[in-house]
Design a protein around this motif. Structure first.
Motif, mmCIF file in Angstrom:
data_model
loop_
_atom_site.group_PDB
_atom_site.id
_atom_site.type_symbol
_atom_site.label_atom_id
_atom_site.label_comp_id
_atom_site.label_asym_id
_atom_site.label_seq_id
_atom_site.Cartn_x
_atom_site.Cartn_y
_atom_site.Cartn_z
ATOM 1 N N GLU A 155 53.889 25.883 148.659
ATOM 2 C CA GLU A 155 52.482 25.883 148.251
ATOM 3 C C GLU A 155 51.592 26.279 149.427
ATOM 4 O OE1 GLU A 155 50.898 22.559 146.087
ATOM 5 O OE2 GLU A 155 52.784 22.225 145.052
ATOM 6 N N PHE A 156 51.899 25.723 150.601
ATOM 7 C CA PHE A 156 51.102 26.068 151.782
ATOM 8 C C PHE A 156 51.218 27.562 152.077
ATOM 9 C CE2 PHE A 156 50.416 26.995 156.203
ATOM 10 C CZ PHE A 156 49.281 26.249 156.526
ATOM 11 N N GLU A 157 52.446 28.081 152.096
ATOM 12 C CA GLU A 157 52.652 29.490 152.431
ATOM 13 C C GLU A 157 51.964 30.396 151.418
ATOM 14 O OE1 GLU A 157 56.876 29.872 152.697
ATOM 15 O OE2 GLU A 157 56.912 29.335 154.824
ATOM 16 N N LEU A 158 52.002 30.005 150.159
ATOM 17 C CA LEU A 158 51.356 30.799 149.115
ATOM 18 C C LEU A 158 49.839 30.813 149.305
ATOM 19 C CD1 LEU A 158 51.543 32.420 146.507
ATOM 20 C CD2 LEU A 158 51.657 30.250 145.241
ATOM 21 N N ILE A 195 50.866 28.329 141.627
ATOM 22 C CA ILE A 195 49.427 28.612 141.537
ATOM 23 C C ILE A 195 48.731 27.509 140.742
ATOM 24 C CG2 ILE A 195 47.697 30.136 140.505
ATOM 25 C CD1 ILE A 195 48.788 31.308 143.038
ATOM 26 N N LYS A 196 49.335 27.087 139.659
ATOM 27 C CA LYS A 196 48.760 26.016 138.838
ATOM 28 C C LYS A 196 48.579 24.740 139.659
ATOM 29 C CE LYS A 196 49.509 23.571 134.434
ATOM 30 N NZ LYS A 196 49.587 22.188 134.918
ATOM 31 N N ARG A 197 49.574 24.400 140.473
ATOM 32 C CA ARG A 197 49.490 23.202 141.307
ATOM 33 C C ARG A 197 48.382 23.332 142.350
ATOM 34 N NH1 ARG A 197 56.011 22.654 142.303
ATOM 35 N NH2 ARG A 197 56.554 21.783 140.235
ATOM 36 N N LEU A 198 48.267 24.522 142.961
ATOM 37 C CA LEU A 198 47.217 24.730 143.956
ATOM 38 C C LEU A 198 45.836 24.606 143.317
ATOM 39 C CD1 LEU A 198 48.661 27.698 146.069
ATOM 40 C CD2 LEU A 198 48.250 25.366 146.868
ATOM 41 N N ARG A 199 45.681 25.162 142.139
ATOM 42 C CA ARG A 199 44.396 25.059 141.453
ATOM 43 C C ARG A 199 44.039 23.611 141.158
ATOM 44 N NH1 ARG A 199 45.321 30.129 137.269
ATOM 45 N NH2 ARG A 199 44.263 31.741 138.513
ATOM 46 N N GLU A 200 45.039 22.838 140.781
ATOM 47 C CA GLU A 200 44.792 21.419 140.491
ATOM 48 C C GLU A 200 44.419 20.666 141.763
ATOM 49 O OE1 GLU A 200 48.446 20.292 138.673
ATOM 50 O OE2 GLU A 200 47.897 21.053 136.678
ATOM 51 N N HIS A 208 33.847 26.719 147.444
ATOM 52 C CA HIS A 208 34.305 27.457 148.627
ATOM 53 C C HIS A 208 35.216 28.623 148.265
ATOM 54 C CE1 HIS A 208 32.483 24.315 150.904
ATOM 55 N NE2 HIS A 208 33.388 23.406 150.586
ATOM 56 N N PHE A 209 36.139 28.391 147.332
ATOM 57 C CA PHE A 209 37.070 29.459 146.948
ATOM 58 C C PHE A 209 37.707 29.140 145.595
ATOM 59 C CE2 PHE A 209 39.977 26.363 148.705
ATOM 60 C CZ PHE A 209 41.161 26.540 148.000
ATOM 61 N N THR A 210 38.184 30.182 144.949
ATOM 62 C CA THR A 210 38.970 30.032 143.722
ATOM 63 C C THR A 210 40.139 31.004 143.773
ATOM 64 O OG1 THR A 210 37.484 31.593 142.600
ATOM 65 C CG2 THR A 210 37.086 29.230 142.233
ATOM 66 N N ILE A 211 41.197 30.659 143.075
ATOM 67 C CA ILE A 211 42.337 31.559 142.928
ATOM 68 C C ILE A 211 42.247 32.149 141.530
ATOM 69 C CG2 ILE A 211 44.844 31.787 142.906
ATOM 70 C CD1 ILE A 211 44.981 29.384 144.784
ATOM 71 N N GLU A 212 41.978 33.446 141.471
ATOM 72 C CA GLU A 212 41.757 34.105 140.192
ATOM 73 C C GLU A 212 43.017 34.830 139.729
ATOM 74 O OE1 GLU A 212 38.434 36.713 140.514
ATOM 75 O OE2 GLU A 212 36.972 35.078 140.677
#
Length: 225
Positions: A155-158, A195-200, A208-212
C-alpha cells in the motif's frame, strides 16, 4: 520516485546496479534482453533506461534506436564493455544521453543517473508531502500532522508511486510490474483492492489529494491546493 530499467544480460551486474540504485531510494526493474526491455518501457512507466550493448534477442543499439524512433523522451545511459571512441559516437548518434564503460565505479554510475534525472526534471526525492501528510520512502513511514501511521508495504509503495507523479495515469499492468514485479502471477485486480484500501484510509484527506479512476485505463493521484 523514479523507476530505472536495467537492461543487462549479466545477472551479477544487474544485481549490483539494482543494489546501488535502491540504496539511493530509486525503484528498479530488470530485463536480461532487449525485447523484454522494450516491452517493459512500453508498459511500465519507466523514467530512465540503463542498457548494455551486447544483449540477446535485441542488442543495445537496436533497443536505443527503437526507444528513440518511438518518440519517447526518456533518458538513456549505455553501459558497455565497448570503450572505443567510434562506439561512443555511434551510441550518441542513436540517441543515448550518456555512456559509461565497464568496469565501472558504481558511485559514478549513481551520479550520472541522478544528473540525467535532474536534466529531465524527474523527481528523486525520498520525501513527498501531500498537504499535512508526509511520505518517507527510506523509512516507509507515513506522518499525518503529529500522528505516525503504518501502512502495509505494498500500500505504501503504491501510494508513493502515484504521489511521485501527480496527475499521471498508471495502468493496472504498469502498477503490477512496478510494485509487485514482472514475475507476479496474480490477478491485476490486486491493484483495485489496494486502491480501495488506500481510499478508505485517507477518506478524510480529500482536501489534499484524491486517487481517481481513469475509466478503462487505471489510476492517478490528483493534488488539491
Amino acid at each position: 520516485m523514479a523507476t530505472i530499467l536495467i537492461a543487462e544480460d549479466d545477472s551479477h551486474i544487474r544485481e549490483l546496479i539494482s543494489f546501488h540504485m535502491q540504496n539511493e531510494g530509486l525503484d528498479t526493474v530488470e530485463a536480461d534482453n532487449g525485447v523484454d526491455a522494450l516491452a517493459i518501457v512500453e508498459n511500465a512507466g519507466i523514467d530512465l533506461v540503463i542498457l548494455d550493448i551486447m544483449m540477446p534477442r535485441m542488442d543495445g543499439w537496436e533497443l536505443c534506436r527503437e526507444l528513440r524512433s518511438g518518440g519517447r523522451d526518456i533518458p538513456i545511459l549505455m553501459l558497455t564493455a565497448k570503450g572505443e571512441a567510434g562506439q561512443k559516437v555511434k551510441g550518441f548518434q542513436l540517441g543515448t544521453d550518456d555512456y559509461l564503460t565497464k568496469p565501472f565505479d558504481p558511485d559514478e554510475l549513481v551520479l550520472r543517473v541522478k544528473a540525467l534525472l535532474r536534466r529531465y526534471r524527474i523527481a528523486t526525492s525520498h520525501i513527498i508531502q501531500l498537504g499535512d501528510i508526509m511520505l518517507n520512502r527510506l523509512s516507509f513511514k507515513v506522518v499525518r500532522g503529529t500522528e505516525e501511521m503504518t501502512l502495509p508495504l505494498k500500500e505504501f509503495e503504491l501510494l508513493f508511486k502515484l504521489a511521485s507523479h501527480p496527475g499521471q495515469i498508471f495502468t493496472r499492468e504498469q502498477l503490477i510490474v512496478q510494485i509487485w514485479g514482472i514475475a507476479y502471477e496474480g490477478d491485476d485486480r490486486t491493484v483495485d483492492v489496494h486502491i480501495k484500501r488506500l481510499r478508505e484510509r485517507f477518506a478524510g484527506d480529500s482536501t489534499h489529494f484524491t486517487i481517481e479512476t481513469a475509466r478503462s485505463l487505471g489510476y492517478r493521484l490528483v493534488l488539491h491546493p
